[in-house]
Motif scaffolding. Structure first.
Motif, PDB file in Angstrom:
ATOM      1  N   VAL A   1       0.847  -1.190   0.000  1.00 30.65           N
ATOM      2  CA  VAL A   1       0.000   0.000   0.000  1.00 30.65           C
ATOM      3  C   VAL A   1       0.889   1.248   0.000  1.00 30.65           C
ATOM      4  CG1 VAL A   1      -1.853   1.220   1.218  1.00 30.65           C
ATOM      5  CG2 VAL A   1      -1.725  -1.282   1.339  1.00 30.65           C
ATOM      6  N   THR A   2       0.548   2.205  -0.855  1.00 29.56           N
ATOM      7  CA  THR A   2       1.279   3.461  -0.962  1.00 29.56           C
ATOM      8  C   THR A   2       0.299   4.618  -0.906  1.00 29.56           C
ATOM      9  OG1 THR A   2       2.884   2.376  -2.410  1.00 29.56           O
ATOM     10  CG2 THR A   2       2.904   4.780  -2.377  1.00 29.56           C
ATOM     11  N   CYS A   3       0.576   5.601  -0.077  1.00 27.95           N
ATOM     12  CA  CYS A   3      -0.237   6.815  -0.004  1.00 27.95           C
ATOM     13  C   CYS A   3      -0.006   7.631  -1.267  1.00 27.95           C
ATOM     14  CB  CYS A   3       0.174   7.622   1.233  1.00 27.95           C
ATOM     15  SG  CYS A   3      -0.683   9.204   1.417  1.00 27.95           S
ATOM     16  N   THR A   4      -1.107   8.120  -1.865  1.00 25.59           N
ATOM     17  CA  THR A   4      -0.990   8.960  -3.064  1.00 25.59           C
ATOM     18  C   THR A   4      -1.486  10.382  -2.843  1.00 25.59           C
ATOM     19  OG1 THR A   4      -3.129   8.185  -3.896  1.00 25.59           O
ATOM     20  CG2 THR A   4      -1.150   6.996  -4.643  1.00 25.59           C
ATOM     21  N   GLY A   5      -2.128  10.648  -1.697  1.00 22.89           N
ATOM     22  CA  GLY A   5      -2.578  12.013  -1.433  1.00 22.89           C
ATOM     23  C   GLY A   5      -3.678  12.089  -0.403  1.00 22.89           C
ATOM     24  N   PRO A   6      -4.039  13.317  -0.052  1.00 20.83           N
ATOM     25  CA  PRO A   6      -5.053  13.535   0.987  1.00 20.83           C
ATOM     26  C   PRO A   6      -6.475  13.325   0.478  1.00 20.83           C
ATOM     27  CG  PRO A   6      -4.333  15.628   0.110  1.00 20.83           C
ATOM     28  CD  PRO A   6      -3.490  14.570  -0.560  1.00 20.83           C
ATOM     29  N   ARG A   7      -7.376  13.040   1.409  1.00 24.34           N
ATOM     30  CA  ARG A   7      -8.824  13.014   1.121  1.00 24.34           C
ATOM     31  C   ARG A   7      -9.547  14.052   1.964  1.00 24.34           C
ATOM     32  NH1 ARG A   7     -10.977   9.529  -2.123  1.00 24.34           N
ATOM     33  NH2 ARG A   7     -13.058   9.801  -1.285  1.00 24.34           N
ATOM     34  N   ASN A   8      -8.800  14.805   2.743  1.00 26.00           N
ATOM     35  CA  ASN A   8      -9.370  15.840   3.600  1.00 26.00           C
ATOM     36  C   ASN A   8      -8.389  17.020   3.648  1.00 26.00           C
ATOM     37  OD1 ASN A   8      -7.358  15.158   5.463  1.00 26.00           O
ATOM     38  ND2 ASN A   8      -8.666  13.711   6.525  1.00 26.00           N
TER      39      ASN A   8
ATOM     40  N   HIS B   1      -0.443  17.404   2.487  1.00 25.21           N
ATOM     41  CA  HIS B   1       0.739  16.555   2.325  1.00 25.21           C
ATOM     42  C   HIS B   1       0.874  15.468   3.403  1.00 25.21           C
ATOM     43  CE1 HIS B   1       1.685  19.693  -0.496  1.00 25.21           C
ATOM     44  NE2 HIS B   1       1.719  20.569   0.470  1.00 25.21           N
ATOM     45  N   PRO B   2      -0.110  14.570   3.527  1.00 26.92           N
ATOM     46  CA  PRO B   2      -0.022  13.553   4.575  1.00 26.92           C
ATOM     47  C   PRO B   2       0.967  12.424   4.272  1.00 26.92           C
ATOM     48  CG  PRO B   2      -1.938  13.141   3.237  1.00 26.92           C
ATOM     49  CD  PRO B   2      -1.339  14.444   2.757  1.00 26.92           C
ATOM     50  N   CYS B   3       1.314  12.224   3.012  1.00 28.57           N
ATOM     51  CA  CYS B   3       2.110  11.063   2.612  1.00 28.57           C
ATOM     52  C   CYS B   3       3.572  11.184   3.018  1.00 28.57           C
ATOM     53  CB  CYS B   3       2.025  10.858   1.104  1.00 28.57           C
ATOM     54  SG  CYS B   3       0.345  10.620   0.488  1.00 28.57           S
TER      55      CYS B   3
ATOM     56  N   LEU C   1       3.350   4.510   8.820  1.00 34.98           N
ATOM     57  CA  LEU C   1       4.524   4.370   7.965  1.00 34.98           C
ATOM     58  C   LEU C   1       4.353   5.061   6.621  1.00 34.98           C
ATOM     59  CD1 LEU C   1       5.626   0.682   8.590  1.00 34.98           C
ATOM     60  CD2 LEU C   1       6.760   2.772   9.361  1.00 34.98           C
ATOM     61  N   ILE C   2       3.104   5.175   6.153  1.00 33.31           N
ATOM     62  CA  ILE C   2       2.893   5.770   4.828  1.00 33.31           C
ATOM     63  C   ILE C   2       2.260   7.160   4.870  1.00 33.31           C
ATOM     64  CG2 ILE C   2       2.795   3.525   3.696  1.00 33.31           C
ATOM     65  CD1 ILE C   2      -0.277   3.933   3.450  1.00 33.31           C
ATOM     66  N   ALA C   3       1.685   7.544   6.030  1.00 35.85           N
ATOM     67  CA  ALA C   3       1.009   8.841   6.112  1.00 35.85           C
ATOM     68  C   ALA C   3       0.911   9.327   7.552  1.00 35.85           C
ATOM     69  CB  ALA C   3      -0.391   8.745   5.515  1.00 35.85           C
ATOM     70  N   ASN C   4       0.704  10.603   7.698  1.00 31.95           N
ATOM     71  CA  ASN C   4       0.487  11.209   9.007  1.00 31.95           C
ATOM     72  C   ASN C   4      -0.876  10.734   9.531  1.00 31.95           C
ATOM     73  OD1 ASN C   4      -0.075  12.876  11.184  1.00 31.95           O
ATOM     74  ND2 ASN C   4       0.648  14.726  10.177  1.00 31.95           N
TER      75      ASN C   4
ATOM     76  N   VAL D   1      -2.796  11.900  11.619  1.00 28.82           N
ATOM     77  CA  VAL D   1      -3.736  13.013  11.794  1.00 28.82           C
ATOM     78  C   VAL D   1      -4.689  13.107  10.604  1.00 28.82           C
ATOM     79  CG1 VAL D   1      -3.909  15.542  11.978  1.00 28.82           C
ATOM     80  CG2 VAL D   1      -2.196  14.314  13.311  1.00 28.82           C
ATOM     81  N   ALA D   2      -4.219  12.694   9.425  1.00 29.15           N
ATOM     82  CA  ALA D   2      -5.057  12.743   8.224  1.00 29.15           C
ATOM     83  C   ALA D   2      -6.275  11.832   8.365  1.00 29.15           C
ATOM     84  CB  ALA D   2      -4.251  12.349   6.995  1.00 29.15           C
ATOM     85  N   GLY D   3      -6.104  10.667   8.994  1.00 33.33           N
ATOM     86  CA  GLY D   3      -7.219   9.764   9.228  1.00 33.33           C
ATOM     87  C   GLY D   3      -7.695   8.970   8.029  1.00 33.33           C
ATOM     88  N   ILE D   4      -7.692   9.580   6.859  1.00 32.28           N
ATOM     89  CA  ILE D   4      -8.147   8.928   5.628  1.00 32.28           C
ATOM     90  C   ILE D   4      -7.312   9.487   4.478  1.00 32.28           C
ATOM     91  CG2 ILE D   4     -10.028  10.603   5.318  1.00 32.28           C
ATOM     92  CD1 ILE D   4     -11.698   8.236   4.125  1.00 32.28           C
ATOM     93  N   ILE D   5      -6.843   8.585   3.612  1.00 34.78           N
ATOM     94  CA  ILE D   5      -5.964   8.987   2.513  1.00 34.78           C
ATOM     95  C   ILE D   5      -6.317   8.240   1.234  1.00 34.78           C
ATOM     96  CG2 ILE D   5      -3.963   9.669   3.922  1.00 34.78           C
ATOM     97  CD1 ILE D   5      -2.840   6.793   3.420  1.00 34.78           C
ATOM     98  N   ASN D   6      -5.863   8.773   0.125  1.00 31.80           N
ATOM     99  CA  ASN D   6      -5.924   8.065  -1.150  1.00 31.80           C
ATOM    100  C   ASN D   6      -4.698   7.157  -1.228  1.00 31.80           C
ATOM    101  OD1 ASN D   6      -8.276   9.281  -2.280  1.00 31.80           O
ATOM    102  ND2 ASN D   6      -7.075  11.120  -2.633  1.00 31.80           N
ATOM    103  N   ILE D   7      -4.884   5.988  -1.806  1.00 33.42           N
ATOM    104  CA  ILE D   7      -3.788   5.018  -1.900  1.00 33.42           C
ATOM    105  C   ILE D   7      -3.764   4.362  -3.272  1.00 33.42           C
ATOM    106  CG2 ILE D   7      -3.686   4.445   0.551  1.00 33.42           C
ATOM    107  CD1 ILE D   7      -5.350   1.852  -0.202  1.00 33.42           C
TER     108      ILE D   7
END
Length: 125
Positions: free
Chosen positions: A67-74, A78-80, A109-112, A114-120
């Motif tokens: 799994v790789t973070c690709t960006g924020p959803r909220n 820059h959560p990645c 390991l892949i995102a902050n 605090v973001a809680g939800i991310i694009n992957i």
């Protein structure tokens, strides 16, 4: 000439692996036991629960995914972290807003967190 061929094959292989990544959404959870796949057996920290779209009546239990973070959803900018993580599917997350619900440790390991939800992007290993 043989070195050039190997380099070319490596470059093509990297493009194929990026092309086969599937976009999705990741969240995280904190209570790992019991799980739908392994009951009370502890499976470690690099684990995840599958959302309904991935679950397939438990057929995904025990499968490994990168799994790789690709960006924020909220609004968290820059959560990645730029890292990827390999996780084992150990549970089901029915009704989750995410494709993959990562352990908090794997998410971090892949995102902050605090973001809680991310694009992957994710791939089955």
């Amino acid at each position: 000439m043989e070195k050039i061929t190997l380099i070319f094959v490596g470059i093509i292989a990297s493009f194929v692996s990026f092309a086969s990544a599937t976009p999705g959404i990741a969240t995280f959870y904190r209570n790992y036991v019991p799980s739908a796949c392994f009951g009370s057996q502890d499976q470690g920290k690099m684990i995840a629960a599958a959302g309904d779209g991935l679950w397939n009546n438990g057929a995904v239990c025990g499968k490994m995914f990168t799994v790789t973070c690709t960006g924020p959803r909220n609004p968290v900018p820059h959560p990645c972290t730029g890292n990827s993580v390999a996780v084992k599917i150990v549970d089901h997350c029915p009704g989750c807003p995410s494709t993959i619900d990562l352990s908090r440790e794997a998410f971090a390991l892949i995102a902050n967190p605090v973001a809680g939800i991310i694009n992957i992007d994710y791939n089955q290993v």
